[in-house]
Design an enzyme around this catalytic site. Structure first.
Site, PDB file in Angstrom:
ATOM      1  CE  LYS A   1      -8.418  -3.147   4.236  1.00 17.33           C
ATOM      2  NZ  LYS A   1      -7.742  -2.302   3.259  1.00 17.33           N
TER       3      LYS A   1
ATOM      4  CD1 TRP B   1      -2.146  -2.138   1.950  1.00 14.40           C
ATOM      5  CD2 TRP B   1      -2.937  -1.308   0.016  1.00 14.40           C
ATOM      6  NE1 TRP B   1      -3.148  -2.970   1.508  1.00 14.40           N
ATOM      7  CE2 TRP B   1      -3.643  -2.497   0.336  1.00 14.40           C
ATOM      8  CE3 TRP B   1      -3.252  -0.630  -1.150  1.00 14.40           C
ATOM      9  CZ2 TRP B   1      -4.661  -2.992  -0.475  1.00 14.40           C
ATOM     10  CZ3 TRP B   1      -4.269  -1.124  -1.963  1.00 14.40           C
ATOM     11  CH2 TRP B   1      -4.952  -2.290  -1.622  1.00 14.40           C
TER      12      TRP B   1
ATOM     13  CG  ASP C   1      -3.264   3.960   4.261  1.00 15.21           C
ATOM     14  OD1 ASP C   1      -4.305   3.772   4.918  1.00 15.21           O
ATOM     15  OD2 ASP C   1      -2.997   3.340   3.207  1.00 15.21           O
TER      16      ASP C   1
HETATM   17  C1  LIG Z   1      -7.164  -1.820   2.140  1.00 15.58           C
HETATM   18  C2  LIG Z   1      -6.117  -0.786   2.184  1.00 15.58           C
HETATM   19  C3  LIG Z   1      -6.015   0.216   1.215  1.00 15.58           C
HETATM   20  C4  LIG Z   1      -6.852   0.250  -0.045  1.00 15.58           C
HETATM   21  O1  LIG Z   1      -8.133   0.576   0.165  1.00 15.58           O
HETATM   22  P1  LIG Z   1      -9.164   0.639  -1.063  1.00 15.58           P
HETATM   23  O2  LIG Z   1     -10.374   1.130  -0.353  1.00 15.58           O
HETATM   24  O3  LIG Z   1      -9.302  -0.736  -1.609  1.00 15.58           O
HETATM   25  O4  LIG Z   1      -8.632   1.602  -2.042  1.00 15.58           O
HETATM   26  C5  LIG Z   1      -5.056   1.195   1.392  1.00 15.58           C
HETATM   27  N1  LIG Z   1      -4.230   1.185   2.440  1.00 15.58           N
HETATM   28  C6  LIG Z   1      -4.276   0.207   3.385  1.00 15.58           C
HETATM   29  C7  LIG Z   1      -3.343   0.246   4.535  1.00 15.58           C
HETATM   30  C8  LIG Z   1      -5.231  -0.795   3.279  1.00 15.58           C
HETATM   31  O5  LIG Z   1      -5.269  -1.764   4.215  1.00 15.58           O
END
Ligand SMILES: *Cc1c(COP(=O)(O)O)cnc(C)c1O
Length: 360
Positions: free
Chosen positions: A196, A102, A172
């Site tokens: 999540k 990511w 993030d």
């Molecule tokens: C799941 C995830 C993403 C991507 O999210 P999307 O909604 O599929 O774009 C980005 N960063 C992290 C840390 C993630 O776990």
């Protein structure tokens, strides 16, 4: 079919109480005579929903008053572009710490907009640890520093917040928002895709320090400008209304559990149990550096790809589903977000012990 323990990394398990409440309100919300999905985003009812969602998020995450909370769309991945588009205010330089796929995707996207430097990366070691970085490692004139607070695929998390001095730190927090306490004042911007720990996929919740808003270039698409979203309280266009409503229900649930502080204790207990079981075992092994182990995503392997597959299949048959590792890494991964009950972790540990006895 009974509900299973779903260890998926995302979209992932949601609290049953929340799903049931949403179910009850599905066709008729309060006195509205209609579903939230059918409501105008300009209605009084929806206004209350989004305001309450924001107030709860602020309270739960301890968001300082000089930060805007935004409800955005496009998933976490859209932030990979919004961050550089909006935050490259001066030098158009940004420093990234690459601790997983990511972070790497975010870094690659940012390269389209400016001068990106990878300050540290654990890629050569398959992202099994979090690099230690110091203030001196960053370029003095960098517009921001970027990290992925929890690495969903590799099962690591930052055990510390990098000191970036006056350079805004962007994080993030998609896979660990609301799971542990953070001093938000140490960050310029945090964001999290909802699927999540918050709710339906697509929604993003972000908090941004006000002085960082308003620097996007003239040609920045309107919807990708934090200023548009901030000036319009996330109601510039039709926001993902049902997802925001659902997020509010999850925030209420987190509060009812005693808030992030209490959930963190439970999360630490759940994770410690599972890592202890792995470390105790002679079959399973966790490749991640101990001090960097994630509370949310627990990665483990047997060292034998066929045996890993057998484990995942037999676990599934026992009602413990989605235990396969990310499609690019294999092995196993148990995602134990806030909504995974402790009994789910206990059931997994018991299953692992049984599997080990049967496969010596
Ligand atoms: C799941 C995830 C993403 C991507 O999210 P999307 O909604 O599929 O774009 C980005 N960063 C992290 C840390 C993630 O776990």
């Amino acid at each position: 079919m009974e509900r299973v323990y779903n260890f998926s990394a995302g979209p992932s398990m949601l609290p049953l109480e929340v799903l049931e409440k949403a179910g009850k309100e599905m066709t008729n919300y309060g006195e509205a005579g209609m579903s939230v999905m059918e409501m105008s985003h300009r209605s009084k009812d929806f206004d209350n929903i989004i305001k309450e969602a924001e107030a709860l998020f602020r309270e739960l995450m301890n968001i300082p008053d000089n930060y805007k909370v935004l409800f955005l769309q496009g998933g976490g991945s859209t932030q990979f572009a919004m961050v550089p588009l909006n935050l490259m205010r001066n030098s158009k330089k940004a420093d990234y710490i690459v601790t997983g796929q990511w972070a790497k995707k975010a870094m690659t996207e940012a390269k389209k907009f400016g001068d990106i430097r990878v300050v540290a990366t654990s890629e050569p070691d398959v992202y099994t640890y979090i690099p230690k970085v110091k203030k001196e490692d960053f370029r003095e004139d960098a517009d921001y520093v970027y990290i992925t607070a929890n690495n969903t695929i590799y099962g690591t998390r930052y055990p510390y917040i990098p000191d970036t001095g006056d350079i805004p730190l962007v994080a993030d927090m998609s896979s660990n928002i609301l799971s542990q306490e953070y001093d938000i004042s140490k960050f310029g911007l945090i964001f999290a895709g909802a699927q999540k720990n918050i709710g339906p996929a697509g929604l993003v919740v972000a908090a941004i320090r006000e002085d960082l808003i308003g620097f996007a270039p003239e040609n920045c698409p309107t919807m990708l400008n934090y200023k548009t979203q901030a000036d319009n309280d996330s109601l510039y266009n039709t926001p993902p209304t049902y997802s925001i409503y659902f997020a509010k229900l999850v925030f209420e649930w987190v509060k009812s559990k005693g808030g992030v502080k209490e959930l963190q204790k439970i999360n630490e207990r759940k994770a410690a149990k599972l890592y202890d079981a792995i470390d105790r075992s002679e079959l399973f092994n966790c490749p991640v550096n101990k001090e960097d182990r994630s509370l949310m995503n627990v990665v483990f392997v047997t060292g034998n790809a066929d045996l890993d597959k057998k484990f995942v299949a037999e676990a599934k048959a026992a009602g413990l589903v989605n235990l396969g590792g990310h499609r690019t890494v294999g092995g196993m991964r148990a995602s134990i977000y806030n909504a995974m009950p402790e009994e789910g972790v206990d059931a997994l540990i018991a299953f692992m012990e049984k599997f080990e006895a049967e496969n010596k």
